[in-house]
Design an enzyme around this catalytic site. Sequence first.
Site, PDB file in Angstrom:
ATOM      1  N   GLY A 127      -2.991   1.326   4.085  1.00 32.89           N
ATOM      2  CA  GLY A 127      -4.337   0.283   4.516  1.00 32.89           C
ATOM      3  C   GLY A 127      -5.476   1.325   4.560  1.00 32.89           C
ATOM      4  O   GLY A 127      -5.522   2.492   4.649  1.00 32.89           O
ATOM      5  N   LEU A 128      -6.642   0.572   4.829  1.00 33.03           N
ATOM      6  CA  LEU A 128      -7.924   1.112   4.856  1.00 33.03           C
ATOM      7  C   LEU A 128      -8.234   2.191   6.055  1.00 33.03           C
ATOM      8  O   LEU A 128      -7.421   2.040   6.977  1.00 33.03           O
ATOM      9  CB  LEU A 128      -9.026   0.189   5.217  1.00 33.03           C
ATOM     10  CG  LEU A 128      -9.240  -0.692   3.792  1.00 33.03           C
ATOM     11  CD1 LEU A 128     -10.091  -1.695   4.061  1.00 33.03           C
ATOM     12  CD2 LEU A 128      -9.424   0.125   2.456  1.00 33.03           C
ATOM     13  N   SER A 129      -9.037   3.145   5.968  1.00 27.24           N
ATOM     14  CA  SER A 129      -9.445   4.078   7.018  1.00 27.24           C
ATOM     15  C   SER A 129      -9.643   2.987   8.185  1.00 27.24           C
ATOM     16  O   SER A 129     -10.419   2.088   8.149  1.00 27.24           O
ATOM     17  CB  SER A 129     -10.614   4.675   6.787  1.00 27.24           C
ATOM     18  OG  SER A 129     -10.835   5.652   7.713  1.00 27.24           O
ATOM     19  N   ALA A 130      -9.127   3.223   9.475  1.00 31.30           N
ATOM     20  CA  ALA A 130      -9.644   2.476  10.809  1.00 31.30           C
ATOM     21  C   ALA A 130      -8.857   1.173  10.902  1.00 31.30           C
ATOM     22  O   ALA A 130      -9.369   0.319  11.394  1.00 31.30           O
ATOM     23  CB  ALA A 130     -11.049   2.311  10.892  1.00 31.30           C
ATOM     24  N   SER A 131      -7.852   0.992   9.931  1.00 36.39           N
ATOM     25  CA  SER A 131      -7.213  -0.250   9.770  1.00 36.39           C
ATOM     26  C   SER A 131      -6.223  -0.287  10.949  1.00 36.39           C
ATOM     27  O   SER A 131      -5.512  -1.314  11.591  1.00 36.39           O
ATOM     28  CB  SER A 131      -6.474  -0.599   8.590  1.00 36.39           C
ATOM     29  OG  SER A 131      -5.377   0.407   8.125  1.00 36.39           O
ATOM     30  N   GLY A 132      -5.921   0.837  11.652  1.00 35.86           N
ATOM     31  CA  GLY A 132      -4.682   1.114  12.715  1.00 35.86           C
ATOM     32  C   GLY A 132      -3.476   1.766  12.186  1.00 35.86           C
ATOM     33  O   GLY A 132      -2.385   1.707  12.908  1.00 35.86           O
ATOM     34  N   LYS A 133      -3.382   2.338  11.045  1.00 40.73           N
ATOM     35  CA  LYS A 133      -2.254   2.775  10.627  1.00 40.73           C
ATOM     36  C   LYS A 133      -1.644   4.172  11.765  1.00 40.73           C
ATOM     37  O   LYS A 133      -0.572   3.801  12.130  1.00 40.73           O
ATOM     38  CB  LYS A 133      -2.290   3.547   9.218  1.00 40.73           C
ATOM     39  CG  LYS A 133      -2.907   2.628   8.209  1.00 40.73           C
ATOM     40  CD  LYS A 133      -3.011   3.372   6.807  1.00 40.73           C
ATOM     41  CE  LYS A 133      -3.969   4.537   6.832  1.00 40.73           C
ATOM     42  NZ  LYS A 133      -5.354   3.964   7.151  1.00 40.73           N
ATOM     43  N   SER A 134      -2.463   5.010  11.842  1.00 41.28           N
ATOM     44  CA  SER A 134      -1.732   6.094  12.712  1.00 41.28           C
ATOM     45  C   SER A 134      -1.507   5.704  14.250  1.00 41.28           C
ATOM     46  O   SER A 134      -0.376   6.019  14.746  1.00 41.28           O
ATOM     47  CB  SER A 134      -2.839   7.343  12.926  1.00 41.28           C
ATOM     48  OG  SER A 134      -2.953   7.678  11.447  1.00 41.28           O
ATOM     49  N   SER A 176       1.678   7.695   7.401  1.00 43.20           N
ATOM     50  CA  SER A 176       0.115   7.122   7.824  1.00 43.20           C
ATOM     51  C   SER A 176      -0.763   7.601   6.802  1.00 43.20           C
ATOM     52  O   SER A 176      -1.470   8.566   7.128  1.00 43.20           O
ATOM     53  CB  SER A 176      -0.258   7.237   9.250  1.00 43.20           C
ATOM     54  OG  SER A 176      -1.382   6.768   9.324  1.00 43.20           O
TER      55      SER A 176
END
Length: 207
Positions: free
Chosen positions: A36-43, A107
């Site tokens: 997903g995009l950066s800052a989407s919440g993956k990590s 992630s």
Amino acid sequence: MIGQRATNITWHEGHVERASRHALLGQQGATIWLTGLSASGKSTIAFTAEHALTAAGRLAYVLDGDNIRHGLNSNLGFSPEDRTENIRRIGEVAKLFADAGVLTFTSFISPYRADRDLVRQMHVKAGLPFVEVHVAAPVEVCEQRDPKGLYQKARQGKIPEFTGISAPYEAPTAAELTLDTAELSPEQAAAALIDCLRQRGLLPAGI
């Protein structure tokens, strides 16, 4: 994909079968690939799920994009070619972790569908479970969060080839799970992810 360059090498089979390692841990290894995009919440989702699973007595580990770039992939940038190599390498590492019996969360933005499909095929060929999770949030939402200030820098032209702004993101077309993090909290998303693993037989009931 980089071709085989080394010569005079032979694959050595170990004396311990995968089933024996999995039996020792009481679990089956798998790769759970969050994209997903950066800052989407993956990590955040990956680390929340890891914490919940280890608290429940399961061996889980997160391979995080930024963390990996501090070591294994510190020599790679963000060009399309380097992004592809970044994903190829981590795909191979995740496969090894899964073979060892670890529930392995990755992630990575991993913007290119072909790169993610390559990693999936690595796992299919090895007979290992691969679960693709699309952490979906509109770029506007990600930009509002922007915890690292990266979108602002990208808008100012300070970060070239930034996914979602000046570089493309190819969303999955057949992910095993999609998490709308514009609507779900990290805890809700992690719970949905764990439930998905349970439904796919990778976790027993009650976890």
